[in-house]
Design a protein around this motif. Structure first.
Motif, PDB file in Angstrom:
ATOM      1  N   MET A  82      88.176 -42.621  46.138  1.00 34.01           N
ATOM      2  CA  MET A  82      88.249 -41.627  45.069  1.00 34.01           C
ATOM      3  C   MET A  82      89.172 -40.494  45.498  1.00 34.01           C
ATOM      4  N   ASN A  83      90.228 -40.274  44.752  1.00 27.24           N
ATOM      5  CA  ASN A  83      91.192 -39.219  45.029  1.00 27.24           C
ATOM      6  C   ASN A  83      91.257 -38.244  43.867  1.00 27.24           C
ATOM      7  N   SER A  84      91.834 -37.086  44.121  1.00 21.51           N
ATOM      8  CA  SER A  84      91.975 -36.048  43.084  1.00 21.51           C
ATOM      9  C   SER A  84      90.651 -35.824  42.372  1.00 21.51           C
ATOM     10  N   LEU A  85      89.608 -35.665  43.152  1.00 27.57           N
ATOM     11  CA  LEU A  85      88.267 -35.529  42.573  1.00 27.57           C
ATOM     12  C   LEU A  85      88.123 -34.244  41.772  1.00 27.57           C
ATOM     13  N   LYS A  86      87.313 -34.334  40.726  1.00 31.40           N
ATOM     14  CA  LYS A  86      87.057 -33.219  39.827  1.00 31.40           C
ATOM     15  C   LYS A  86      85.556 -32.956  39.807  1.00 31.40           C
ATOM     16  N   PRO A  87      85.161 -31.736  39.455  1.00 32.09           N
ATOM     17  CA  PRO A  87      83.715 -31.454  39.363  1.00 32.09           C
ATOM     18  C   PRO A  87      82.983 -32.427  38.437  1.00 32.09           C
ATOM     19  N   GLU A  88      83.647 -32.902  37.404  1.00 27.28           N
ATOM     20  CA  GLU A  88      83.003 -33.835  36.471  1.00 27.28           C
ATOM     21  C   GLU A  88      82.791 -35.220  37.073  1.00 27.28           C
ATOM     22  N   ASP A  89      83.305 -35.467  38.272  1.00 22.19           N
ATOM     23  CA  ASP A  89      83.029 -36.722  38.972  1.00 22.19           C
ATOM     24  C   ASP A  89      81.701 -36.656  39.736  1.00 22.19           C
ATOM     25  N   THR A  90      81.095 -35.483  39.762  1.00 21.17           N
ATOM     26  CA  THR A  90      79.808 -35.330  40.447  1.00 21.17           C
ATOM     27  C   THR A  90      78.760 -36.211  39.792  1.00 21.17           C
ATOM     28  N   ALA A  91      78.132 -37.053  40.595  1.00 20.62           N
ATOM     29  CA  ALA A  91      77.142 -37.991  40.073  1.00 20.62           C
ATOM     30  C   ALA A  91      76.542 -38.789  41.218  1.00 20.62           C
ATOM     31  N   MET A  92      75.487 -39.530  40.901  1.00 16.22           N
ATOM     32  CA  MET A  92      74.997 -40.556  41.800  1.00 16.22           C
ATOM     33  C   MET A  92      75.812 -41.810  41.513  1.00 16.22           C
ATOM     34  N   TYR A  93      76.380 -42.380  42.539  1.00 14.30           N
ATOM     35  CA  TYR A  93      77.215 -43.570  42.386  1.00 14.30           C
ATOM     36  C   TYR A  93      76.422 -44.803  42.815  1.00 14.30           C
ATOM     37  N   TYR A  94      76.381 -45.787  41.920  1.00 15.79           N
ATOM     38  CA  TYR A  94      75.619 -47.005  42.148  1.00 15.79           C
ATOM     39  C   TYR A  94      76.539 -48.213  42.236  1.00 15.79           C
ATOM     40  N   CYS A  95      76.218 -49.090  43.152  1.00 17.21           N
ATOM     41  CA  CYS A  95      76.879 -50.369  43.273  1.00 17.21           C
ATOM     42  C   CYS A  95      76.082 -51.395  42.469  1.00 17.21           C
ATOM     43  N   ALA A  96      76.785 -52.296  41.808  1.00 15.95           N
ATOM     44  CA  ALA A  96      76.132 -53.325  41.008  1.00 15.95           C
ATOM     45  C   ALA A  96      76.837 -54.658  41.223  1.00 15.95           C
ATOM     46  N   ALA A  97      76.112 -55.740  41.021  1.00 15.67           N
ATOM     47  CA  ALA A  97      76.701 -57.062  41.230  1.00 15.67           C
ATOM     48  C   ALA A  97      76.089 -58.094  40.306  1.00 15.67           C
ATOM     49  N   ASP A  98      76.882 -59.085  39.976  1.00 12.35           N
ATOM     50  CA  ASP A  98      76.397 -60.268  39.280  1.00 12.35           C
ATOM     51  C   ASP A  98      77.437 -61.368  39.455  1.00 12.35           C
ATOM     52  N   THR A  99      77.191 -62.509  38.870  1.00 13.06           N
ATOM     53  CA  THR A  99      78.028 -63.672  39.139  1.00 13.06           C
ATOM     54  C   THR A  99      79.438 -63.513  38.583  1.00 13.06           C
ATOM     55  N   PHE A 100      79.533 -63.129  37.310  1.00 13.57           N
ATOM     56  CA  PHE A 100      80.832 -63.026  36.645  1.00 13.57           C
ATOM     57  C   PHE A 100      81.025 -61.641  36.047  1.00 13.57           C
ATOM     58  N   CYS A 101      82.286 -61.216  36.018  1.00 10.67           N
ATOM     59  CA  CYS A 101      82.611 -59.988  35.316  1.00 10.67           C
ATOM     60  C   CYS A 101      82.780 -60.295  33.830  1.00 10.67           C
ATOM     61  N   ARG A 102      82.283 -59.409  33.007  1.00 13.52           N
ATOM     62  CA  ARG A 102      82.441 -59.535  31.564  1.00 13.52           C
ATOM     63  C   ARG A 102      83.199 -58.326  31.053  1.00 13.52           C
ATOM     64  N   SER A 103      83.599 -58.361  29.806  1.00 13.41           N
ATOM     65  CA  SER A 103      84.360 -57.240  29.263  1.00 13.41           C
ATOM     66  C   SER A 103      83.463 -56.020  29.156  1.00 13.41           C
ATOM     67  N   GLY A 104      84.025 -54.876  29.374  1.00 12.98           N
ATOM     68  CA  GLY A 104      83.267 -53.639  29.283  1.00 12.98           C
ATOM     69  C   GLY A 104      82.454 -53.385  30.539  1.00 12.98           C
ATOM     70  N   PHE A 105      81.658 -52.365  30.517  1.00 13.86           N
ATOM     71  CA  PHE A 105      80.813 -51.973  31.637  1.00 13.86           C
ATOM     72  C   PHE A 105      79.374 -51.835  31.139  1.00 13.86           C
ATOM     73  N   ARG A 106      78.814 -52.932  30.683  1.00 14.81           N
ATOM     74  CA  ARG A 106      77.442 -52.884  30.189  1.00 14.81           C
ATOM     75  C   ARG A 106      76.454 -53.023  31.339  1.00 14.81           C
ATOM     76  N   LEU A 107      75.456 -52.147  31.371  1.00 16.08           N
ATOM     77  CA  LEU A 107      74.449 -52.202  32.427  1.00 16.08           C
ATOM     78  C   LEU A 107      73.733 -53.549  32.433  1.00 16.08           C
ATOM     79  N   ASP A 108      73.515 -54.109  31.273  1.00 17.68           N
ATOM     80  CA  ASP A 108      72.767 -55.364  31.169  1.00 17.68           C
ATOM     81  C   ASP A 108      73.516 -56.555  31.777  1.00 17.68           C
ATOM     82  N   ASP A 109      74.812 -56.394  32.023  1.00 24.03           N
ATOM     83  CA  ASP A 109      75.591 -57.495  32.599  1.00 24.03           C
ATOM     84  C   ASP A 109      75.396 -57.628  34.105  1.00 24.03           C
ATOM     85  N   PHE A 110      74.656 -56.683  34.718  1.00 25.76           N
ATOM     86  CA  PHE A 110      74.480 -56.681  36.164  1.00 25.76           C
ATOM     87  C   PHE A 110      72.997 -56.739  36.512  1.00 25.76           C
ATOM     88  N   ARG A 111      72.634 -57.797  37.236  1.00 25.59           N
ATOM     89  CA  ARG A 111      71.236 -57.970  37.634  1.00 25.59           C
ATOM     90  C   ARG A 111      70.876 -57.213  38.896  1.00 25.59           C
TER      91      ARG A 111
END
Length: 123
Positions: A82-111
């Motif tokens: 992460m470069n050129s960080l901004k205050p709005e980048d402040t958050a808890m960052y979570y790693c997620a994984a599943d078998t295949f990537c699907r379009s978009g970033f839906r939480l339900d796509d990651f087990r």
């Protein structure tokens, strides 16, 4: 089953840089797609970036050009530079994984999810 453990969070000033990592264990096949999400206080969890088993990466518009997602398959570790960080980048960052990537970033796509690592950007 896949287990994910994040590390590398911390505090940084605006325009600074930080790298977070996510160590995976368990099924290699079930972690073909890996991603980073983040959640700020009072906000919904949102997708930041994902990478598939061919190293094809996708980014949220808010981080394009500033963040880079990579994976080291030999170490079974996912990274988010992460470069050129901004205050709005402040958050808890979570790693997620599943078998295949699907379009978009839906939480339900990651087990599988890690416990998160805190990133704080101060102005």
């Amino acid at each position: 089953q896949v287990q994910l453990v994040e590390s590398g969070g911390g505090s940084v000033q605006t325009r600074g840089s930080l790298r977070v990592a996510c160590a995976a264990s368990g099924s290699t096949y079930s972690s073909g797609c890996m991603a980073w999400f983040r959640q700020a206080p009072g906000k919904e969890r949102e997708g930041v970036a994902s990478i598939d088993r061919t190293d094809r990466a996708r980014y949220a518009d808010s981080v394009k050009g500033r963040f880079t997602i990579t994976r080291d398959n030999a170490k079974r570790t996912l990274y988010l530079e992460m470069n050129s960080l901004k205050p709005e980048d402040t958050a808890m960052y979570y790693c997620a994984a599943d078998t295949f990537c699907r379009s978009g970033f839906r939480l339900d796509d990651f087990r599988y999810w890690g416990q998160g690592t805190q990133v704080t950007v101060s102005s």
